[in-house]
Design an enzyme around this catalytic site. Structure first.
Site, PDB file in Angstrom:
ATOM      1  N   THR A 132     -18.270  20.687 -57.621  1.00 12.21           N
ATOM      2  CA  THR A 132     -17.844  19.356 -57.196  1.00 12.21           C
ATOM      3  C   THR A 132     -17.792  19.285 -55.681  1.00 12.21           C
ATOM      4  OG1 THR A 132     -16.527  19.108 -59.201  1.00 12.21           O
ATOM      5  CG2 THR A 132     -15.988  17.657 -57.337  1.00 12.21           C
ATOM      6  N   GLN A 152     -24.558  25.809 -33.401  1.00 12.04           N
ATOM      7  CA  GLN A 152     -23.965  25.648 -32.073  1.00 12.04           C
ATOM      8  C   GLN A 152     -24.602  24.511 -31.283  1.00 12.04           C
ATOM      9  OE1 GLN A 152     -21.340  26.794 -30.684  1.00 12.04           O
ATOM     10  NE2 GLN A 152     -20.776  28.433 -32.089  1.00 12.04           N
ATOM     11  N   CYS A 205     -16.323  35.062 -35.423  1.00  9.97           N
ATOM     12  CA  CYS A 205     -16.450  35.524 -36.803  1.00  9.97           C
ATOM     13  C   CYS A 205     -16.125  37.004 -36.935  1.00  9.97           C
ATOM     14  CB  CYS A 205     -17.847  35.223 -37.334  1.00  9.97           C
ATOM     15  SG  CYS A 205     -18.147  33.455 -37.433  1.00  9.97           S
ATOM     16  N   SER A 220     -22.899  22.897 -39.242  1.00  8.96           N
ATOM     17  CA  SER A 220     -21.512  23.128 -39.640  1.00  8.96           C
ATOM     18  C   SER A 220     -20.631  22.039 -39.055  1.00  8.96           C
ATOM     19  CB  SER A 220     -21.051  24.503 -39.156  1.00  8.96           C
ATOM     20  OG  SER A 220     -19.706  24.736 -39.518  1.00  8.96           O
ATOM     21  N   ALA A 221     -19.641  21.620 -39.838  1.00 12.63           N
ATOM     22  CA  ALA A 221     -18.792  20.501 -39.429  1.00 12.63           C
ATOM     23  C   ALA A 221     -17.810  20.860 -38.326  1.00 12.63           C
ATOM     24  CB  ALA A 221     -18.029  19.954 -40.634  1.00 12.63           C
ATOM     25  N   HIS A 222     -17.202  22.044 -38.409  1.00 22.99           N
ATOM     26  CA  HIS A 222     -16.061  22.304 -37.526  1.00 22.99           C
ATOM     27  C   HIS A 222     -16.463  22.578 -36.078  1.00 22.99           C
ATOM     28  CE1 HIS A 222     -15.959  26.808 -37.035  1.00 22.99           C
ATOM     29  NE2 HIS A 222     -16.755  26.741 -38.073  1.00 22.99           N
ATOM     30  N   GLY A 252     -21.346  26.880 -42.574  1.00 16.18           N
ATOM     31  CA  GLY A 252     -22.594  27.375 -42.033  1.00 16.18           C
ATOM     32  C   GLY A 252     -23.049  28.683 -42.662  1.00 16.18           C
ATOM     33  N   THR A 253     -22.109  29.568 -42.980  1.00 15.26           N
ATOM     34  CA  THR A 253     -22.479  30.851 -43.569  1.00 15.26           C
ATOM     35  C   THR A 253     -23.148  30.656 -44.919  1.00 15.26           C
ATOM     36  OG1 THR A 253     -20.793  32.129 -42.405  1.00 15.26           O
ATOM     37  CG2 THR A 253     -21.545  33.005 -44.508  1.00 15.26           C
ATOM     38  N   ASN A 291     -24.580  31.446 -29.954  1.00 17.84           N
ATOM     39  CA  ASN A 291     -23.151  31.150 -29.963  1.00 17.84           C
ATOM     40  C   ASN A 291     -22.379  31.893 -28.876  1.00 17.84           C
ATOM     41  OD1 ASN A 291     -24.083  33.227 -31.882  1.00 17.84           O
ATOM     42  ND2 ASN A 291     -21.924  33.647 -32.180  1.00 17.84           N
TER      43      ASN A 291
END
Length: 388
Positions: free
Chosen positions: A237, A178, A324, A198-200, A71-72, A150
């Site tokens: 990649t 979020q 963070c 963001s994935a996590h 995300g950052t 968040n």
């Protein structure tokens, strides 16, 4: 760690089974997704399948999803001077809400002199009148407003902001990290020009994110140069296994979204009802629309660092706010922007729930809080630590 309760889902979600399985399968592939041979095409297929899933989840064409390292990076890529829609005037300044994530407050590639901060209300919502006035006082701007905070979980009036921004000839970036997988939204309904994910946060792997761009957005300059990956928008990649996990997590999250939201809202009400049995408890943004899983609370005199340690020793993982700033417990910039003084801002504790949270978890957390409150509000931090 058996018998622990995890209530820090806004920091990161546990890896979903579907994501883990997708990643394991991807690791078995040898090909580079930029290669034209069969092995390369196998890897490319996984990337493009995930791209299509994520695009579909937010109502965008697959070609408009740019994969990043998180995300950052996605926020840094979005905050680019010179962006424009079609034949519009390029943006030359940036306006961000005062409660944005640190990666947005940093301003991306805009110089510091070109960045303005838009205040929020006591409830933590964007001050639309202030936004309107700041947009009128200068050239077209890129405005960055998160969809859901968040720390407090407050859901921002993004659609209203979009109308104001576009009427002033500007562009809107929405940090939806979020909100993704927790509330339904669509880039076209929001009328956003850029959207970050963001994935996590949804049970995918750490280290993967995405920027979604509107159809006719022009002027997006890559942060990373050197190759033609991601349609020339991000060199390097692709992280095939991470992206495959992201796609699998997004598919699972979207399938469960409606049911999870209802269940989590009920658990949050149960949690907040129990917290409010302690005299003086303040629940931040309690009167604002919020994510169904998020509670940020305090009691006058509480110190967040001590409370987080106490919860942890009681077997409950919670946070003092944004993860963070790990290792640096300090007053929340979000609460300061909302007008709360240090007495409350330095004591805010965030409880965030997720798909595996149970009523028993909530009840055990409340038991831990009652024990802590009896001690925390009567004794010094040193006495508490000695006790545990």
């Amino acid at each position: 760690m058996p018998d622990r309760i995890y209530l820090d889902w806004n920091a990161t979600a546990p890896l979903r089974r579907e994501a883990r399985e997708a990643m394991v399968a991807a690791w078995e592939l040898a090909g580079n997704p930029s290669s034209v041979h069969a092995e390369g095409r196998q890897a490319r297929r996984l990337v493009e399948e995930a791209r299509a899933v994520i695009a579909g989840a937010v109502g965008a064409p697959a070609r408009n999803v740019v994969f990043t390292s998180g995300g950052t990076e996605a926020n840094a890529l979005a905050l680019t001077p010179g962006l424009r829609r079609g034949t519009g005037v390029p943006v030359r300044r940036l306006l961000v809400s005062a409660v944005e994530h640190a990666s947005v407050l940093a301003g991306g590639r805009f110089p510091a002199v070109a960045i303005g901060i838009v205040g929020v209300t006591r409830a933590g919502l964007l001050d639309l009148d202030r936004l309107r006035a700041m947009l009128a006082d200068g050239p077209p701007a890129l405005v960055s407003v998160m969809l859901a905070n968040n720390e407090t979980g407050a859901v921002q009036p993004v659609m209203e902001a979009a109308g104001i921004v576009h009427q002033a000839g500007g562009l809107l970036h929405v940090d939806a990290i979020q909100a993704f997988g927790r509330i339904p939204f669509n880039i076209n309904v929001l009328n956003a020009d850029l959207l970050t994910l963001s994935a996590h946060k949804i049970g995918g792997p750490k280290g993967v994110g995405a920027l979604v761009v509107a159809e006719d957005l022009l002027g997006l300059e890559p942060v990373l140069r050197g190759g033609g990956q991601e349609h020339g928008r991000r060199a390097g990649t692709e992280n095939v296994a991470g992206i495959a996990g992201f796609g699998a997590a997004a598919k699972a999250a979207m399938a469960a979204l409606e049911g999870d939201a209802r269940r989590l809202e009920g658990l949050r009400s149960r949690l907040e009802g129990g917290l409010q049995q302690t005299s003086g408890v303040v629940i931040f943004s309690g009167d604002a629309p919020r994510l169904p899983n998020t509670t940020l609370f305090t009691v006058p005199g509480l110190k967040a660092e001590t409370a987080v340690i106490g919860f942890d020793l009681a077997g409950v993982a919670v946070s003092s706010g944004s993860a963070c700033s790990s290792g640096k417990v300090q007053p929340s910039h979000v609460l300061e922007a909302m007008g709360f003084g240090p007495e409350l801002a330095q004591g805010a504790v965030r409880l965030s729930l997720g798909w595996s949270t149970t009523p028993a978890d909530v009840d055990r957390t409340l038991e831990a809080w009652r024990r802590l409150a009896n001690t925390l509000l009567k004794r010094s931090d040193e006495t508490l630590l000695e006790r545990f």
